[in-house]
Design a protein around this motif. Structure first.
Motif, PDB file in Angstrom:
ATOM      1  N   PHE A  25       0.857  -1.183   0.000  1.00 12.35           N
ATOM      2  CA  PHE A  25       0.000   0.000   0.000  1.00 12.35           C
ATOM      3  C   PHE A  25       0.897   1.238   0.000  1.00 12.35           C
ATOM      4  O   PHE A  25       1.800   1.345   0.837  1.00 12.35           O
ATOM      5  N   GLU A  27       0.469   5.292   0.143  1.00 13.16           N
ATOM      6  CA  GLU A  27      -0.446   6.420   0.347  1.00 13.16           C
ATOM      7  C   GLU A  27       0.343   7.717   0.267  1.00 13.16           C
ATOM      8  O   GLU A  27       1.516   7.768   0.665  1.00 13.16           O
ATOM      9  N   GLY A  71      -6.161   4.806   1.429  1.00  8.87           N
ATOM     10  CA  GLY A  71      -6.010   5.474   2.700  1.00  8.87           C
ATOM     11  C   GLY A  71      -6.880   6.739   2.838  1.00  8.87           C
ATOM     12  O   GLY A  71      -7.658   7.124   1.984  1.00  8.87           O
ATOM     13  N   ASN A  72      -6.767   7.282   4.033  1.00 12.67           N
ATOM     14  CA  ASN A  72      -7.555   8.471   4.380  1.00 12.67           C
ATOM     15  C   ASN A  72      -7.347   9.584   3.352  1.00 12.67           C
ATOM     16  O   ASN A  72      -8.240  10.389   3.108  1.00 12.67           O
ATOM     17  N   TRP A  97      -3.949  14.241   6.583  1.00 16.45           N
ATOM     18  CA  TRP A  97      -2.667  14.177   7.298  1.00 16.45           C
ATOM     19  C   TRP A  97      -2.081  15.569   7.516  1.00 16.45           C
ATOM     20  O   TRP A  97      -0.914  15.701   7.858  1.00 16.45           O
ATOM     21  N   ASN A 172     -12.496   4.458   1.096  1.00 18.96           N
ATOM     22  CA  ASN A 172     -11.618   3.956   2.148  1.00 18.96           C
ATOM     23  C   ASN A 172     -12.242   4.186   3.522  1.00 18.96           C
ATOM     24  O   ASN A 172     -12.679   5.309   3.820  1.00 18.96           O
ATOM     25  N   GLU A 173     -12.287   3.141   4.333  1.00 16.32           N
ATOM     26  CA  GLU A 173     -12.712   3.233   5.744  1.00 16.32           C
ATOM     27  C   GLU A 173     -13.903   4.170   5.923  1.00 16.32           C
ATOM     28  O   GLU A 173     -13.857   5.081   6.762  1.00 16.32           O
ATOM     29  N   TYR A 244      -4.620  -3.275  12.494  1.00 14.71           N
ATOM     30  CA  TYR A 244      -3.276  -2.901  12.949  1.00 14.71           C
ATOM     31  C   TYR A 244      -3.120  -3.387  14.387  1.00 14.71           C
ATOM     32  O   TYR A 244      -4.045  -3.274  15.189  1.00 14.71           O
ATOM     33  N   GLU A 292      -5.439  -3.435   4.313  1.00 16.12           N
ATOM     34  CA  GLU A 292      -4.508  -2.746   5.222  1.00 16.12           C
ATOM     35  C   GLU A 292      -4.275  -3.665   6.410  1.00 16.12           C
ATOM     36  O   GLU A 292      -5.228  -4.007   7.124  1.00 16.12           O
ATOM     37  N   TRP A 296       1.276  -1.361  14.032  1.00 11.72           N
ATOM     38  CA  TRP A 296       1.322   0.115  14.001  1.00 11.72           C
ATOM     39  C   TRP A 296       1.118   0.626  15.431  1.00 11.72           C
ATOM     40  O   TRP A 296       0.089   0.326  16.036  1.00 11.72           O
ATOM     41  N   GLN A 353       2.360   0.192   5.393  1.00 12.09           N
ATOM     42  CA  GLN A 353       2.474   0.608   4.026  1.00 12.09           C
ATOM     43  C   GLN A 353       3.824   0.140   3.492  1.00 12.09           C
ATOM     44  O   GLN A 353       4.386  -0.779   4.060  1.00 12.09           O
ATOM     45  N   ILE A 358       4.966   3.446   8.496  1.00 16.66           N
ATOM     46  CA  ILE A 358       4.718   2.079   9.014  1.00 16.66           C
ATOM     47  C   ILE A 358       5.140   1.046   7.953  1.00 16.66           C
ATOM     48  O   ILE A 358       4.330   0.229   7.501  1.00 16.66           O
TER      49      ILE A 358
HETATM   50  O1  AHR Z   1      -2.283   3.324   6.858  1.00 19.02           O
HETATM   51  C1  AHR Z   1      -2.528   4.478   7.603  1.00 19.02           C
HETATM   52  C2  AHR Z   1      -4.009   4.811   7.679  1.00 19.02           C
HETATM   53  O2  AHR Z   1      -4.660   3.801   8.399  1.00 19.02           O
HETATM   54  C3  AHR Z   1      -4.769   4.860   6.378  1.00 19.02           C
HETATM   55  O3  AHR Z   1      -4.709   6.087   5.737  1.00 19.02           O
HETATM   56  C4  AHR Z   1      -6.177   4.581   6.805  1.00 19.02           C
HETATM   57  O4  AHR Z   1      -6.935   3.952   5.812  1.00 19.02           O
HETATM   58  C5  AHR Z   1      -6.019   3.733   8.053  1.00 19.02           C
HETATM   59  O5  AHR Z   1      -6.772   4.205   9.101  1.00 19.02           O
END
Ligand code: AHR
Length: 503
Positions: A25, A27, A71-72, A97, A172-173, A244, A292, A296, A353, A358
């Protein structure tokens, strides 16, 4: 000394080992892209600004499919910003971020980077702040050969051949309150179904991943999957899982058992998907894209600490740069065992990632790139796991954990390729105090010998690889491995992960 026993038999098949299980992954987050895989001016950078030392490590890691661009991040992303002449690309504020996005790397650059890395591109569309039309636009731009406005624009932007992206994540999420455009399961299920139907109308060959829960501790876990799949079942191929893990409150024994949670997570989502299948009287089976997963240490990252000033949007800040120790790598190895144990239903997965964030690969701007401890179990499993995953009928002593109850000291899975005869066994010893002896009944394999052994452990389970000491931790040959009359005996050191290849 504790003992464990297992049996290898090529007939005990779980399912094919899909190469996509060894995905990763990338991001637009911290230094994953900028000052990570992309650093023009670095001594190893190629003509496009990609670090070739990083590319070499990515190839060695053996990643199959790479999920991009978040990802976010994706929930605020306009893909159009990342195409066309670089000098015209806008600088944007990335709210996920709190960083500055320069868009110097976008779809074309990342697709070319994937080609160089030998990996398959998997894209996520923005269903947070955007919708069906933008998803369709991106699909047309990416996959249509020519003769339409957006396919011709791609050609004008420099890529004649379609990108031919098969795997697409529908957002995503979306269950997470932190997500831009977060929705209820009902609302997300509806927009995901609309997007999926429309995308398939454009390109029936796409494989679609609908968002499952952000983790199994979400209050909506289970109900989210059911509702979302009730809306989307016939229009998607996969439901995602994210997980995670981290050592909490010094509970190393509990942390080492993290894969027990992953096993349970997968089995719960499979049960929910199959429940919806029954409800809908569907002939189709939905598989899992575990897109994912990793260790972490989330408590080290506080989003609110980042947002200090509306005028301060750092470029490529050092975010989520966890330094992974030996026990973390043992857990990563055991999570890979869990994924393979569910090979019949987990047919795609992404280690989150890839670089700096991470990540198994770290870089220093202007300096070297190095392998974190977690690099090794991933690279070895990706290289050695071929053919089908096998149940190993394990018998092991257990130990008690607060979080996961009684847990086997040893966990294991095997793979076997009937075409080449190559067989591999992956084992984890969760014992903290001492070694465990494992006997593997391999008589059904016939006349085989031990080809390779790799054990990752250290007298200090908290040892790490760093810029100053990049090769402090690496797997070593396990000299205890001994095969006689078809029975392999091997001693696993405490807090260790091991791969054995037979052939
Ligand atoms: O991998 C880091 C973040 O973790 C990603 O952006 C998100 O999808 C998850 O919460």
């Amino acid at each position: 000394m504790p003992t464990a026993q297992l049996t290898l038999d090529p007939r005990f098949t779980i399912g094919a080992v899909h190469r996509r299980v060894f995905g990763s992954f990338v991001e637009h987050l911290g230094r994953c892209v900028y000052d990570g895989l992309y650093e023009p001016g670095h001594p190893t950078a190629d003509e496009e600004g990609f670090r070739t030392d990083v590319l070499e490590l990515v190839r060695e890691l053996g990643v199959s499919t790479i999920r991009y661009p978040g990802g976010n991040f994706v929930s605020g992303y306009r893909w159009e910003d990342g195409v066309g002449p670089r000098e015209d690309r806008p600088k944007r504020l990335d709210l996920a971020w709190h960083s500055l996005e320069t868009n110097q790397v976008g779809l074309h650059e990342f697709a070319r980077w994937n080609d160089k890395a030998g990996s398959e591109l998997m894209l996520a569309v923005n269903l947070g702040t955007r919708g069906v039309l933008e998803a369709l636009d991106l699909l047309e731009y990416s996959n249509v050969r020519s003769g339409s406005a957006l396919s011709d624009q791609r050609i004008a932007d420099g890529t004649t051949e379609p990108f031919g992206v098969k795997m697409w994540c529908l957002g995503n999420e979306m269950d997470g309150p932190w997500q831009l455009g977060h929705r209820s399961a009902e609302d997300y299920g509806k927009i995901a179904a609309q997007a999926a139907k429309a995308m398939r109308q454009l390109d029936p060959s796409v494989e679609l991943v609908v968002c499952g829960s952000s983790n199994s501790a979400m209050p909506t876990f289970g109900a989210w999957e059911r509702t979302v799949l009730e809306h989307t079942y016939e229009d998607v191929d996969f439901i995602s899982c994210h997980a995670y893990y981290a050592e909490r409150n010094g509970d190393l024994a509990g942390f080492l058992a993290s894969a027990v949670d992953m096993d349970h997570f997968i089995e719960s989502v499979v049960a929910t998907a199959d429940h919806v299948k029954a409800e809908l009287r569907s002939a189709k089976t939905i598989n899992i894209a575990f897109d994912e997963w990793n260790v972490w240490y989330q408590e080290r990252f506080h989003a609110e600490d980042q947002i200090t000033d509306i005028e301060q949007w750092p470029y490529a800040p050092r975010l989520l740069e966890d330094a992974y120790h030996v026990a973390d790598a043992v857990v990563v190895g055991s999570l890979l065992i869990s994924l393979l144990k569910h090979a019949d239903r987990v047919t795609s997965a992404s280690l989150a990632q890839l670089v700096n964030v991470i990540a198994p690969i770290m870089t220093e701007p202007g300096g070297p790139a190095w392998r974190q401890t977690t690099f090794f179990p991933f690279a070895l499993t990706s290289r050695l796991a071929r053919g089908s995953a096998l149940r190993v009928e394990l018998s092991s002593e257990t130990y008690r954990t607060t979080e996961h109850g009684d847990v086997p000291l040893v966990d294991a899975v095997a793979t076997h390729d009937p075409e080449t005869g190559a067989t591999a066994v992956f084992l984890v010893n969760r014992a903290i105090e001492g070694p465990t002896t494992v006997t593997v009944d391999a008589r059904s394999l016939g006349d085989v010998r031990v080809l390779e052994t790799h054990t990752l452990n250290d007298d200090d389970p908290y040892a790490v690889n760093t810029l100053a000491e990049p090769t402090r931790v690496a797997p070593v040959t396990n000299k205890s491995a001994h095969l006689q009359d078809g029975v392999l005996t091997i001693e696993l050191p405490p807090v260790s992960w091991t791969a054995v290849s037979l052939g």
